[in-house]
Design a protein around this motif. Structure first.
Motif, short mmCIF file in Angstrom:
data_model
loop_
_atom_site.label_atom_id
_atom_site.label_comp_id
_atom_site.label_asym_id
_atom_site.label_seq_id
_atom_site.Cartn_x
_atom_site.Cartn_y
_atom_site.Cartn_z
N GLY A 126 0.87 -1.16 0.00
CA GLY A 126 0.00 0.00 0.00
C GLY A 126 0.91 1.21 0.00
N VAL A 127 0.74 2.08 -0.96
CA VAL A 127 1.61 3.25 -1.06
C VAL A 127 0.80 4.50 -0.79
CG1 VAL A 127 3.26 2.13 -2.58
CG2 VAL A 127 1.35 3.39 -3.56
N ARG A 128 1.48 5.56 -0.53
CA ARG A 128 0.85 6.81 -0.16
C ARG A 128 1.61 7.98 -0.73
NH1 ARG A 128 5.75 6.44 1.08
NH2 ARG A 128 6.54 6.83 3.15
N GLY A 129 0.91 9.05 -0.86
CA GLY A 129 1.55 10.27 -1.28
C GLY A 129 0.69 11.44 -0.84
N LEU A 130 1.31 12.57 -0.75
CA LEU A 130 0.55 13.77 -0.44
C LEU A 130 1.19 14.97 -1.08
CD1 LEU A 130 1.93 15.38 2.36
CD2 LEU A 130 1.38 13.10 3.13
N LEU A 131 0.34 15.92 -1.35
CA LEU A 131 0.77 17.18 -1.94
C LEU A 131 0.60 18.26 -0.88
CD1 LEU A 131 -1.04 16.91 -5.38
CD2 LEU A 131 1.32 16.31 -4.87
N ARG A 132 1.67 19.02 -0.68
CA ARG A 132 1.63 20.13 0.27
C ARG A 132 2.14 21.38 -0.43
NH1 ARG A 132 4.71 16.93 5.00
NH2 ARG A 132 6.13 16.72 3.27
N ASP A 133 1.72 22.52 0.09
CA ASP A 133 2.21 23.77 -0.49
C ASP A 133 3.57 24.12 0.10
OD1 ASP A 133 1.78 24.97 2.00
OD2 ASP A 133 0.01 26.07 1.35
N ILE A 134 4.09 25.26 -0.27
CA ILE A 134 5.42 25.68 0.16
C ILE A 134 5.53 25.85 1.68
CG2 ILE A 134 5.08 28.17 -0.08
CD1 ILE A 134 7.93 28.11 -1.46
N SER A 135 4.39 26.04 2.34
CA SER A 135 4.37 26.17 3.80
C SER A 135 4.07 24.84 4.48
CB SER A 135 3.31 27.19 4.22
OG SER A 135 3.59 28.44 3.65
N SER A 136 4.08 23.76 3.72
CA SER A 136 3.79 22.40 4.20
C SER A 136 2.34 22.20 4.59
CB SER A 136 4.71 22.00 5.36
OG SER A 136 6.03 21.88 4.89
N LEU A 137 1.44 23.03 4.08
CA LEU A 137 0.01 22.85 4.34
C LEU A 137 -0.57 21.85 3.34
CD1 LEU A 137 -1.05 26.53 5.05
CD2 LEU A 137 -0.58 24.71 6.71
N TRP A 138 -1.50 21.04 3.81
CA TRP A 138 -2.13 19.99 3.03
C TRP A 138 -2.84 20.54 1.80
CZ3 TRP A 138 -2.66 14.68 3.63
CH2 TRP A 138 -3.67 14.08 2.90
N ILE A 139 -2.62 19.92 0.66
CA ILE A 139 -3.38 20.20 -0.55
C ILE A 139 -4.25 18.99 -0.89
CG2 ILE A 139 -3.25 20.64 -3.03
CD1 ILE A 139 -0.63 22.17 -2.46
N SER A 140 -3.62 17.84 -1.01
CA SER A 140 -4.32 16.61 -1.34
C SER A 140 -3.43 15.43 -0.99
CB SER A 140 -4.68 16.58 -2.83
OG SER A 140 -5.47 15.45 -3.14
N GLY A 141 -4.03 14.27 -0.88
CA GLY A 141 -3.26 13.07 -0.61
C GLY A 141 -3.93 11.88 -1.24
N PHE A 142 -3.23 10.77 -1.25
CA PHE A 142 -3.80 9.55 -1.82
C PHE A 142 -3.17 8.32 -1.19
CE2 PHE A 142 -0.16 10.62 -4.42
CZ PHE A 142 0.48 9.41 -4.64
N SER A 143 -3.92 7.25 -1.22
CA SER A 143 -3.39 5.93 -0.90
C SER A 143 -3.73 5.04 -2.08
CB SER A 143 -3.94 5.40 0.41
OG SER A 143 -5.34 5.36 0.40
N LEU A 144 -2.82 4.14 -2.38
CA LEU A 144 -2.92 3.33 -3.57
C LEU A 144 -2.58 1.89 -3.21
CD1 LEU A 144 -3.08 3.33 -6.76
CD2 LEU A 144 -0.65 3.86 -6.73
N SER A 145 -3.47 0.98 -3.50
CA SER A 145 -3.21 -0.44 -3.28
C SER A 145 -2.55 -0.99 -4.54
CB SER A 145 -4.51 -1.18 -3.00
OG SER A 145 -4.25 -2.55 -2.87
#
Length: 134
Positions: A13-32
């Motif tokens: 199971g893999v994961r990723g996330l997108l954050r802005d330059i201030s490390s604030l959450w934009i979006s994330g995902f988990s992938l089987s």
């Protein structure tokens, strides 16, 4: 991690996330990804994350990876790769070479608890991909 993980496939199971330059959450995902190796899973998350960032219109990306071997596969100029990872490496490199700036760097696994939690969800989720907007 060394290349020995390539010989020991398991459920990934893999994961990723997108954050802005201030490390604030934009979006994330988990992938089987089913039964695969750690390195194949890491390449899969890189492809998915880059595709999401591209689709969202980002032009400056800092790609953070916790596997040094995968980072070297994406940034080295050599073409001497194992056959099972070569197609994913080519996909990732073609995404990196699009009309944007992608800087890849190593981060320690322990430095990203949020992404690690998403990875655990990816191991057990029924759907192939789950996107988290909040």
């Amino acid at each position: 991690m060394d290349g020995s993980a390539l010989a020991n496939p398991g459920r990934a199971g893999v994961r990723g996330l997108l954050r802005d330059i201030s490390s604030l959450w934009i979006s994330g995902f988990s992938l089987s990804m089913g039964i695969t190796t750690n390195n194949m899973a890491k390449l899969g998350v890189v492809c998915q994350g880059l595709m999401m960032a591209w689709d969202l219109g980002f032009k400056f990306i800092q790609l953070e990876l916790d596997f040094v071997i995968v980072l070297s596969w994406l940034t080295a100029t050599t073409e001497n790769f194992l056959l099972d990872v070569f197609p994913l490496i080519c996909n990732c490199r073609s995404l990196i070479e699009r009309a944007w700036v992608v800087q890849a760097c190593h981060v320690y696994y322990e430095a990203n608890e949020c992404a690690n939690a998403l990875a655990k969800r990816g191991n057990y989720q029924q759907q192939l991909l789950t996107i988290y907007n909040t």
